[in-house]
Design a protein around this motif. Structure first.
Motif, short mmCIF file in Angstrom:
data_model
loop_
_atom_site.label_atom_id
_atom_site.label_comp_id
_atom_site.label_asym_id
_atom_site.label_seq_id
_atom_site.Cartn_x
_atom_site.Cartn_y
_atom_site.Cartn_z
N TYR A 43 24.80 7.10 9.63
CA TYR A 43 23.52 6.64 10.18
C TYR A 43 23.56 6.60 11.70
CZ TYR A 43 21.94 5.22 5.53
OH TYR A 43 21.55 5.20 4.21
N ALA A 44 24.67 6.16 12.26
CA ALA A 44 24.80 6.12 13.73
C ALA A 44 24.71 7.52 14.32
CB ALA A 44 26.11 5.45 14.12
N GLU A 75 12.93 5.53 10.08
CA GLU A 75 13.48 5.57 8.73
C GLU A 75 15.00 5.40 8.72
OE1 GLU A 75 11.69 5.29 5.95
OE2 GLU A 75 10.07 5.09 7.41
N THR A 76 15.68 5.99 9.70
CA THR A 76 17.13 5.83 9.80
C THR A 76 17.49 4.38 10.04
OG1 THR A 76 17.41 8.10 10.61
CG2 THR A 76 19.19 6.54 11.09
N LYS A 82 18.88 -1.87 5.80
CA LYS A 82 18.79 -2.28 4.41
C LYS A 82 20.16 -2.23 3.74
CE LYS A 82 16.21 -1.31 0.20
NZ LYS A 82 15.19 -0.47 -0.43
N GLU A 83 20.94 -1.21 4.08
CA GLU A 83 22.24 -1.02 3.46
C GLU A 83 23.34 -1.89 4.05
OE1 GLU A 83 24.48 2.88 2.80
OE2 GLU A 83 22.38 3.47 2.51
N HIS A 84 23.27 -2.11 5.36
CA HIS A 84 24.41 -2.70 6.06
C HIS A 84 24.17 -4.06 6.69
CE1 HIS A 84 26.75 0.90 5.45
NE2 HIS A 84 25.70 1.59 5.84
#
Length: 85
Positions: A43-44, A75-76, A82-84
């Motif tokens: 993501y980063a 969106e990223t 949301k995930e982390h």
């Protein structure tokens, strides 16, 4: 996002934000990825790529490319948070 036109001031603000996002993405990759799952670094990296696309769009004053990059950045960020978080 999705505007028909942007002003010169809008492009200048977006260029500044893009540069800050590139720096943030680099910091995330180098300082905060070690203890995180591999997707965090993915993501980063994607954030950095999209920030580069946004910066390029501002230099060309390309409305469609800027909107696409902004949407991708949003969106990223949403997905990563949301995930982390």
């Amino acid at each position: 996002i999705g505007q028909a036109t942007y002003t010169d001031g809008d492009y200048a603000s977006m260029a500044d934000a893009a540069q800050r996002l590139q720096a943030t993405a680099e910091t995330l990759k180098t300082r905060f990825s070690a203890s995180r799952p591999p997707s965090f670094q993915t993501y980063a990296m994607r954030l950095g790529e999209l920030a580069g696309e946004l910066l390029a769009a501002t230099q060309k004053k390309d409305v469609a490319q800027a909107s696409t990059a902004l949407t991708g950045i949003r969106e990223t960020c949403r997905t990563c948070h949301k995930e982390h978080r």
